[in-house]
Write a protein that holds these residues in place. Structure first.
Motif, PDB file in Angstrom:
ATOM      1  N   SER A 185       0.834  -1.199   0.000  1.00 52.77           N
ATOM      2  CA  SER A 185       0.000   0.000   0.000  1.00 52.77           C
ATOM      3  C   SER A 185       0.873   1.254   0.000  1.00 52.77           C
ATOM      4  O   SER A 185       2.013   1.221   0.485  1.00 52.77           O
ATOM      5  CB  SER A 185      -0.913   0.020   1.229  1.00 52.77           C
ATOM      6  OG  SER A 185      -0.134   0.259   2.402  1.00 52.77           O
ATOM      7  N   HIS A 223       0.600   3.787   1.879  1.00 51.66           N
ATOM      8  CA  HIS A 223       0.870   4.136   3.274  1.00 51.66           C
ATOM      9  C   HIS A 223       2.056   3.331   3.815  1.00 51.66           C
ATOM     10  O   HIS A 223       2.940   3.886   4.486  1.00 51.66           O
ATOM     11  CB  HIS A 223      -0.366   3.870   4.129  1.00 51.66           C
ATOM     12  CG  HIS A 223      -0.143   4.100   5.603  1.00 51.66           C
ATOM     13  ND1 HIS A 223      -0.030   5.368   6.144  1.00 51.66           N
ATOM     14  CD2 HIS A 223       0.024   3.216   6.637  1.00 51.66           C
ATOM     15  CE1 HIS A 223       0.185   5.262   7.442  1.00 51.66           C
ATOM     16  NE2 HIS A 223       0.230   3.977   7.764  1.00 51.66           N
ATOM     17  N   TYR A 224       2.084   2.035   3.523  1.00 52.39           N
ATOM     18  CA  TYR A 224       3.178   1.192   4.022  1.00 52.39           C
ATOM     19  C   TYR A 224       4.510   1.608   3.397  1.00 52.39           C
ATOM     20  O   TYR A 224       5.546   1.632   4.078  1.00 52.39           O
ATOM     21  CB  TYR A 224       2.900  -0.277   3.733  1.00 52.39           C
ATOM     22  CG  TYR A 224       3.947  -1.206   4.309  1.00 52.39           C
ATOM     23  CD1 TYR A 224       4.137  -1.310   5.689  1.00 52.39           C
ATOM     24  CD2 TYR A 224       4.754  -1.973   3.472  1.00 52.39           C
ATOM     25  CE1 TYR A 224       5.099  -2.155   6.226  1.00 52.39           C
ATOM     26  CE2 TYR A 224       5.728  -2.820   4.006  1.00 52.39           C
ATOM     27  CZ  TYR A 224       5.889  -2.900   5.379  1.00 52.39           C
ATOM     28  OH  TYR A 224       6.854  -3.729   5.906  1.00 52.39           O
ATOM     29  N   SER A 275       5.374   4.584   2.443  1.00 50.00           N
ATOM     30  CA  SER A 275       5.806   5.812   3.099  1.00 50.00           C
ATOM     31  C   SER A 275       6.328   5.542   4.505  1.00 50.00           C
ATOM     32  O   SER A 275       7.301   6.161   4.952  1.00 50.00           O
ATOM     33  CB  SER A 275       4.666   6.827   3.171  1.00 50.00           C
ATOM     34  OG  SER A 275       4.849   7.862   2.231  1.00 50.00           O
ATOM     35  N   GLU A 276       5.703   4.605   5.213  1.00 55.79           N
ATOM     36  CA  GLU A 276       6.157   4.264   6.561  1.00 55.79           C
ATOM     37  C   GLU A 276       7.542   3.619   6.525  1.00 55.79           C
ATOM     38  O   GLU A 276       8.401   3.914   7.363  1.00 55.79           O
ATOM     39  CB  GLU A 276       5.157   3.314   7.228  1.00 55.79           C
ATOM     40  CG  GLU A 276       3.852   3.982   7.634  1.00 55.79           C
ATOM     41  CD  GLU A 276       4.078   5.151   8.585  1.00 55.79           C
ATOM     42  OE1 GLU A 276       4.717   4.946   9.633  1.00 55.79           O
ATOM     43  OE2 GLU A 276       3.623   6.276   8.266  1.00 55.79           O
ATOM     44  N   PRO A 310       9.274  10.739   3.951  1.00 55.26           N
ATOM     45  CA  PRO A 310       8.270   9.920   3.261  1.00 55.26           C
ATOM     46  C   PRO A 310       8.729   9.587   1.850  1.00 55.26           C
ATOM     47  O   PRO A 310       9.641  10.227   1.303  1.00 55.26           O
ATOM     48  CB  PRO A 310       7.034  10.825   3.243  1.00 55.26           C
ATOM     49  CG  PRO A 310       7.587  12.222   3.305  1.00 55.26           C
ATOM     50  CD  PRO A 310       8.806  12.125   4.175  1.00 55.26           C
TER      51      PRO A 310
END
Length: 272
Positions: free
Chosen positions: A195, A197-198, A200-201, A210
């Motif tokens: 994903s 989000h993952y 970027s994490e 990021p």
């Protein structure tokens, strides 16, 4: 060879606008200096090691009168032809863009000085029949020593972990030039089967930034390279990098450099 790897005794010859594609290691033996990178001023003192990976974002270098150090500048392409690539090189690279000053212990300082001194001595030995191979091997040893020191101080993830592997693949996609056609995070996440989000994490964990930051950074580096080395017009850059309009690319350059395209071009012309 002479233009691929160079030693300097001071910082007088360091030209930040000519250092695209080059890596600079500065070991401070005495005195100190300061510089700006990404609008942050860093102070360097005796015993510190500084690594400039992207000289374009380095400016306003102020050197003390008693400064003494060893400065090594080498072509990134020369180093990578020796196949020194692993996950931690990617992670370390990203980390150093955020924090370019490494505070060394006495033992770490001696290791760095020793590897640099041997490399400089052998660089002068032009009669060696395997000169280029020897220099490549010694440079590899030096960089691996630095990576080991850096990893022992800063690394938050293991080089053989899944996040490290994901980050290495992500950066590899950027190195391949995917940012020219794809500057949206969803593209890279989809290619990596994770994903956005993952991704970027993972990027924040590995580099403190990021994933979108690195997409923009690679785009900027390539843009500046075309401005400096090819003197491309703004229209040429717009089409080559798939920006929607001249105003779009103008805003991008201004946002990330603090200067307009015409101002950058004038600086480059004055340096020539």
């Amino acid at each position: 060879m002479d233009d691929k790897i160079v030693f300097r005794k001071d910082l007088a010859g360091y030209n930040n606008l000519k250092s695209i594609g080059k890596v600079t290691h500065i070991l401070c033996e005495k005195g100190g200096f300061s510089f700006l990178q990404n609008h942050i001023r860093y102070n360097v003192s005796e015993g510190d090691l500084v690594i400039f990976l992207n000289g374009v974002i380095v400016s306003d270098i102020r050197v003390s009168m008693d400064f003494k150090g060893i400065t090594l500048e080498f072509s990134e392409s020369f180093f990578y032809t020796d196949n020194v690539r692993n996950n931690y090189i990617i992670i370390g690279h990203l980390s150093l863009l955020k924090e370019p000053v490494i505070r060394l212990s006495d033992r770490q300082f001696n290791i760095c000085r020793s590897s640099l001194t041997i490399l400089e001595e052998k660089l002068k030995d032009k009669d060696n029949l395997f000169h280029e191979e020897l220099i490549g091997a010694l440079l590899k040893v030096h960089v691996l020593e630095i990576l080991n020191i850096h990893a022992s101080i800063y690394s938050k993830i293991s080089p053989d972990s899944r996040p490290a592997s994901i980050m290495a693949k992500f950066i590899s996609m950027l190195e391949d030039g995917n940012f020219i056609h794809h500057r949206e995070l969803t593209f890279y996440a989809s290619e990596l089967c994770i994903s956005p989000h993952y991704l970027s994490e993972v990027s924040k964990l590995a580099s403190g930034q990021p994933a979108s930051y690195w997409i923009e950074r690679f785009t900027l580096q390539s843009l500046l390279s075309h401005i400096i080395n090819q003197k491309c017009t703004l229209s040429e850059l717009m089409y080559k990098f798939n920006f929607s309009s001249l105003s779009h690319i103008s805003r991008f350059i201004k946002k990330h450099t603090g200067k307009s395209y015409s101002q950058l071009l004038q600086i480059v012309k004055r340096k020539d």
